[in-house]
Design a protein around this motif. Structure first.
Motif, PDB file in Angstrom:
ATOM      1  N   LEU A 140       1.097  -0.937  -0.004  1.00  0.00           N
ATOM      2  CA  LEU A 140      -0.007  -0.048   0.033  1.00  0.00           C
ATOM      3  C   LEU A 140       0.639   1.606  -0.082  1.00  0.00           C
ATOM      4  CD1 LEU A 140      -2.756   0.933  -0.080  1.00  0.00           C
ATOM      5  CD2 LEU A 140      -2.476   1.359   3.144  1.00  0.00           C
ATOM      6  N   THR A 141       1.706   1.252   0.892  1.00  0.00           N
ATOM      7  CA  THR A 141       2.788   2.330   1.090  1.00  0.00           C
ATOM      8  C   THR A 141       3.556   2.397   0.224  1.00  0.00           C
ATOM      9  OG1 THR A 141       4.115   2.000   2.884  1.00  0.00           O
ATOM     10  CG2 THR A 141       2.139   2.313   3.546  1.00  0.00           C
ATOM     11  N   THR A 178      -7.822   0.882  -2.083  1.00  0.00           N
ATOM     12  CA  THR A 178      -8.199   2.417  -2.221  1.00  0.00           C
ATOM     13  C   THR A 178      -8.309   3.229  -3.357  1.00  0.00           C
ATOM     14  OG1 THR A 178      -6.078   3.160  -2.448  1.00  0.00           O
ATOM     15  CG2 THR A 178      -6.758   2.806   0.170  1.00  0.00           C
ATOM     16  N   HIS A 211      -6.071   8.066  -7.206  1.00  0.00           N
ATOM     17  CA  HIS A 211      -6.148   9.008  -7.074  1.00  0.00           C
ATOM     18  C   HIS A 211      -6.658  11.193  -7.307  1.00  0.00           C
ATOM     19  CE1 HIS A 211      -2.535   7.343  -5.552  1.00  0.00           C
ATOM     20  NE2 HIS A 211      -2.068   7.430  -6.899  1.00  0.00           N
ATOM     21  N   VAL A 251       1.778  10.951 -10.863  1.00  0.00           N
ATOM     22  CA  VAL A 251       1.527  10.133  -9.890  1.00  0.00           C
ATOM     23  C   VAL A 251       1.666   8.434 -10.399  1.00  0.00           C
ATOM     24  CG1 VAL A 251      -1.148   9.438 -10.546  1.00  0.00           C
ATOM     25  CG2 VAL A 251      -0.435   8.524  -8.162  1.00  0.00           C
ATOM     26  N   PHE A 290       0.386  11.853  -1.914  1.00  0.00           N
ATOM     27  CA  PHE A 290      -0.764  10.829  -1.875  1.00  0.00           C
ATOM     28  C   PHE A 290      -0.253   9.555  -0.626  1.00  0.00           C
ATOM     29  CE2 PHE A 290      -1.460  11.543  -6.586  1.00  0.00           C
ATOM     30  CZ  PHE A 290      -2.774  12.139  -6.269  1.00  0.00           C
ATOM     31  N   THR A 291       0.548   8.992  -0.456  1.00  0.00           N
ATOM     32  CA  THR A 291       1.042   8.507   0.938  1.00  0.00           C
ATOM     33  C   THR A 291       0.591   8.952   2.039  1.00  0.00           C
ATOM     34  OG1 THR A 291       2.368   7.238  -1.072  1.00  0.00           O
ATOM     35  CG2 THR A 291       2.961   6.810   1.473  1.00  0.00           C
ATOM     36  N   ALA A 333      -2.633   8.292   2.669  1.00  0.00           N
ATOM     37  CA  ALA A 333      -2.982   7.372   3.088  1.00  0.00           C
ATOM     38  C   ALA A 333      -2.952   6.955   4.391  1.00  0.00           C
ATOM     39  CB  ALA A 333      -2.843   6.043   2.111  1.00  0.00           C
ATOM     40  N   LEU A 334      -1.244   7.370   4.799  1.00  0.00           N
ATOM     41  CA  LEU A 334      -1.169   7.325   6.427  1.00  0.00           C
ATOM     42  C   LEU A 334      -2.124   8.000   7.098  1.00  0.00           C
ATOM     43  CD1 LEU A 334       2.881   7.395   6.005  1.00  0.00           C
ATOM     44  CD2 LEU A 334       0.883   5.103   5.562  1.00  0.00           C
ATOM     45  N   MET A 343      -4.810   6.020   8.088  1.00  0.00           N
ATOM     46  CA  MET A 343      -4.957   4.742   9.269  1.00  0.00           C
ATOM     47  C   MET A 343      -4.459   5.612  11.065  1.00  0.00           C
ATOM     48  SD  MET A 343      -0.794   3.256   7.929  1.00  0.00           S
ATOM     49  CE  MET A 343      -1.074   2.184   5.812  1.00  0.00           C
TER      50      MET A 343
END
Ligand code: SF4
Lengths: 814, 156
Positions: A610-611, A637, A640, A743, B36-37, B40-41, B44
């Motif tokens: 995911l990251t 998810t 974007h 992206v 974007f990360t 997403a984080l 959480m």
């Protein structure tokens, strides 16, 4: 005499499951040339898609005048597709070939000699520190050239800023293989087509991207005992049609929702008891985490996210879960889309859960987009280290340092090699001050092309471009170097199922053009790179010597070439690993279910899908993978850039049948050019009707980043989606990538070309119809558009089936 | 019971983490992966706050003890704005890392107490949050390592 523009896949040679694919030799000679007039047939392999069909180049009077397939070649059994037939040689004699180097004088590119051009580069290069250099290469060079460039970059200069346009096409294939199996390398083989019971094509419009491979599949689906096909694609492609014809399914998920679908399929396999529990326990890690991740993705939930019927999800899962042998192939519909690596890894997961790997018919082909992408990855001129070595493993770096006789500290390995998007970002910021681009055209192929053009044109970065033509990118360069192309130089390259081909020089390059290898060697010489003993860092001079050096670099690694030589390759293509133990090569990997995941052997310790956060060596070691494959998952998810009132349609891009790359070569072949001469966009009938648009009307397509104008083909794209082919360069207002986002996937760093939001407005009535071909996925929805035809004549001869050394059907006796 | 203070601390830390991640993401939006990360984080951390809230209510939130007033002090350390340029990005990622470490050790402390109290629900929340915190920290570390040499050596 076949018109292979009209008849893309040629005549069928259907055959039963488990038997060898029949051989058929396809041939095209230039107008006015007879077979008797051909003076020489020079062995090579086609470079116009990732298939890498074995072929011979026809030579007459020092010119390449045609091509024919090689019946004995394991990849194509003699066949060639429209691009190979019509597009292989025509470009070589174009009047606009680059024949002399050029340097920018008072703002204008001006011809000069090699010494002047090279002096200009070296002068700049010597002023700069290692981290101020960047190299951006291609999926078009030969192994020898990539390896030489890798040594120059990593041991000569010592820069981590090296990548290829392979980042745009196959980085996800490599990443997915590394995450699941520990190292790059296709587990499957094309021979799986002859032995499977079902074929899943995920985001892979094979009918257009690899026409010969598709004809191999058609020869099975049109036989009496066909495999069932399942197609995942938002467009109704020929693959989708064939899926329905064989009793399979066409799943058309909303653009950007692939992972939700894959999680749903995985959940079905787990819930309905199709897991080979014993095999999974013995050969994999991570099933409990995977189970937890996919649990929420019921068929109904997936149906809602993806905009497809829940029954189709369960039917597809059933086909996967109950077929004895399944072949999966994956391409850009997954790789260039949202959550690319996680989606591609899910395909590996499905195979692992059922233990469908390592035996004929149960293959995975995480495909490549370009013919030499695989060897760019192997040799390390892109974001990998040579020989699938792990940048995070000190021992692997020491091996390379030993091979090159340099201090390990010279080789940048503090982080993964810089990916393409970051290289361009450093060039934009001005911290990379020399960017060397070989054989690729980022001004057209990269996302947000306007931004790339600004970066290349700017004063902050000195740009060297080495290519065949004065491309959109070359026009922005400070130095332009004329390169020799395919057939004008010798070297090897490796296709997606690991088959290595030797492509021999057939003719002299025009003017003062030099092979890419010669150019790199000249630079290395002028820079006087030395090893720790003061000897030249790069001792080789010829392609064969470079190959031999590479062979040593690959020894003992998963991509082992140690048993290969030019002499051996003069037969035909051979799949690696080729070793003392496997002197004829290896048709498939992992027959023993032992994967290269051991901590000391693997190419990566892995990532959070995911990251993109990296797993550390300690964490990896604690898992004790020891040859077991990883089952890894991630939650879906949303993409974007969701649609909005302002930009209500999804925008997606792709390759179509008559074109390759930015049309540098295919656009210069008359038969191919006429079949799809200009830019178009595709819309669904209801979307077009809602906006009052008819076939051929010119529209303006806009995203938050840019626009293009082109005629509309009212075709078979999913409602709510606009499709644009991404090959057309020239004026900025007709390039697909004006609209795409900057992206990228967190693990593979592959840019997302397939998800953006857009709006469409009609500009004017068009000259009906749109310049899109009718023969494949761009076929019109309505009647009346004249069919695409008119290719120059070709011949096809069915020939006796040779014996293919590694082919399980051949070995089975026939 | 000091646990209630630590529950408050955990919730504040996660909230601050979520806000700071969003700030850093937006502030460095020219790096799409950072943007974007971080988003997403941040989600959480949102999720941790959401799952913790009913437990905090169950115990009754207490923001101050006789010797403890960390929540406010921590809050002040959140990132309200970002620095500019590549070195600025490094520094912001480092700040996030510090914040993330504090968050993670807070969960460690809370989990110890939750075990003592045999509060299975709280243990589950702690375990989940710790795992997600590790993912956050691991990305921050990965991104820091990749981003460091260029600005430190060739400036810009
Ligand atoms: S399928 Fe690909 S490699 Fe084969 S002939 Fe066509 S373009 Fe060339």
């Amino acid at each position: 005499m076949t018109d292979r523009i009209a008849d893309i896949w040629g005549e069928r040679t259907p055959h039963a499951k488990g038997t060898v694919w029949p051989a058929r030799v396809d041939q095209h000679l230039e107008d006015g040339i007879d077979e008797e007039q051909v003076e020489q047939w020079v062995p090579s392999a086609c470079l116009l898609c990732s298939n890498g069909c074995g072929c011979d180049i026809a030579v007459k009077g020092g010119r390449m005048v045609g091509i024919r397939g090689r019946a004995g070649d394991v990849v194509n059994h003699g066949r060639l597709g429209p691009k190979g037939l019509y597009g292989s040689t025509a470009w070589s004699r174009s009047a606009d070939r680059l024949t002399r180097p050029m340097i920018r004088v008072d703002g204008v590119l001006t011809e000069c000699d090699w010494d002047t051009a090279m002096a200009r580069i070296v002068e700049r290069s010597k002023q700069l520190s290692p981290l101020e250099h960047g190299f951006y290469t291609s999926g078009q060079l030969f192994l020898e050239e990539y390896y030489t460039l890798a040594v120059i970059g990593k041991a000569g200069i010592g820069t981590p800023h090296m990548d290829g346009n392979t980042r745009l096409c196959t980085a996800t294939a490599a990443a997915a293989l590394k995450e699941s199996f520990g190292a790059d390398g296709q587990p499957g083989s094309y021979t799986d087509i002859e032995h499977c019971d079902a074929i899943f094509l995920y985001g892979h419009n094979m009918a257009e991207t690899q026409t010969v491979l598709w004809s191999r599949i058609l020869d099975r689906t049109r036989a009496d005992d066909p495999p069932v096909l399942v197609c995942v694609d938002p467009r109704r492609t020929k693959v989708a049609e064939e899926a329905e014809r064989t009793g399979g399914v066409h799943l058309a998920p909303r653009v950007g929702t692939n992972l939700a679908l894959m999680n749903g399929l995985t959940r079905e396999i787990l819930h309905r008891g199709w897991v080979d529990e014993k095999w999974v326990a013995a050969h994999t890690l991570g099933i409990d985490d995977l189970r937890a991740i996919v649990e929420p993705y019921t068929p109904e939930h997936v149906a809602e996210i993806c905009g497809i019927d829940a029954e189709k999800v369960t039917r597809a899962a059933e086909i996967f879960g109950t077929s004895a042998n399944v072949l999966s192939t994956v391409l850009q519909g997954f790789y260039q889309s949202h959550q690319a690596t996680a989606s591609a890894v899910s395909v590996n997961n499905l195979h692992l859960l059922r233990g469908l790997i390592g035996r004929p018919g149960s293959g995975i082909l995480q495909m490549n987009g370009q013919p030499t992408a695989q060897n760019n990855r192997e040799c390390g001129a892109d974001g990998d280290l040579p020989g699938f070595r792990n940048w995070d493993n000190e021992q692997h770096v020491r091996e390379l340092a030993g091979l090159w006789n340099v201090d390990p500290l010279t080789i940048p390995h503090w982080a993964p090699p810089t990916h393409a998007m970051q290289i361009f970002s450093y060039a934009e910021e001005g911290s990379i001050r020399l960017l060397w681009i070989s054989a690729t055209n980022p001004a057209v192929s990269m996302p947000e092309s306007a931004r790339i053009r600004r970066t290349l044109a700017g004063e902050q970065c000195f740009v060297v471009v080495q290519d065949l033509f004065l491309t959109e990118t070359a026009r922005l360069a400070d130095v332009v170097l004329p390169a020799a192309g395919w057939g004008e130089k010798t070297g090897t390259f490796t296709n997606v199922n690991r088959v290595v081909h030797l492509s021999e020089k057939a003719v002299e390059p025009p003017g003062e053009a030099l092979s890419d290898l010669q150019i790199f060697l000249r630079y290395a010489g002028a820079m006087d790179f030395r090893d720790d003993d003061g000897n030249p860092l790069i001792p080789w001079r010829t392609p064969e010597e470079a190959f031999d050096a590479w062979r040593e670099a690959s020894r003992g690694r998963p991509s082992d070439y140690s048993g290969l030589s030019y002499a051996k390759l003069r037969g035909s293509g051979i799949p690696w690993p080729v070793t003392d133990a496997a002197p004829e090569g290896t048709d498939r990997l992992y027959t023993d279910a032992v994967f290269p995941t051991a901590t000391d052997r693997c190419e990566t310790y892995g990532h959070d899908l995911l990251t993109g956060g990296t797993v550390t060596e300690q964490e990896h070691r604690a898992l004790r993978p020891d040859g077991r494959a990883f089952l890894k998952g991630a939650e879906y998810t949303p993409a974007h850039e969701p649609v909005s009132d302002e930009y209500p349609l999804l925008y997606t891009t792709g390759r179509t049948v008559y074109q390759f790359h930015t049309r540098t070569k295919t656009g210069r072949a008359e038969s191919l050019r006429r079949a799809a001469p200009d830019m178009w966009v595709e819309m669904s009938p209801p979307d077009a009707a809602g906006l009052g648009i008819d076939e051929g009307d010119v529209v303006r397509v806009e995203s938050p980043r840019g626009w293009l104008e082109a005629p509309v083909r009212i075709g078979h794209v999913k409602e709510g989606t606009v499709f644009a082919p991404f090959h057309y360069g020239g004026d900025p207002g007709r390039q697909a990538n004006e609209l795409t986002m900057t992206v990228w996937d967190p693990v593979s760093k592959q840019p997302t070309f397939k998800t953006a939001a857009c709006r469409v407005t009609k500009v004017r009535e068009g000259g009906w119809p749109a310049p899109a071909p009718t023969t494949a996925a761009s076929a019109p929805a309505g009647a009346g558009v004249p069919p695409t035809a008119g290719g120059a004549p070709t011949v096809s001869r069915v020939v006796p089936v040779p014996s293919y050394p590694n082919d399980p059907a051949s070995i089975g006796g026939r | 019971m000091y646990l209630v203070i630590y529950l408050g601390l955990a919730r504040h830390a996660e909230q601050t983490m979520a806000d700071s991640l969003r700030t850093v993401g937006q502030g460095h939006a020219q790096h799409p992966d950072v943007l974007f990360t971080c988003q997403a984080l941040a989600k959480m951390s949102d999720e941790h706050v959401r799952r913790l809230t009913p437990i905090v209510e169950r115990y009754g939130e207490q923001r101050h003890g006789p010797e403890v007033s960390e929540p406010e002090r921590l809050h002040a350390e959140g990132l309200a704005s970002v620095r500019t340029g590549p070195v600025g990005l490094l520094r912001d990622l480092q700040d996030l890392h510090v914040l993330g470490t504090l968050t993670q050790t807070t969960w460690t402390v809370v989990r110890q107490a939750a075990q003592g109290l045999r509060d299975a629900e709280l243990i589950a929340v702690c375990d989940h949050a710790s795992r997600q915190n590790s993912r956050q920290l691991s990305w921050l570390n990965t991104r820091l390592k990749a981003a460091a040499p260029q600005p430190l050596i060739v400036g810009g």
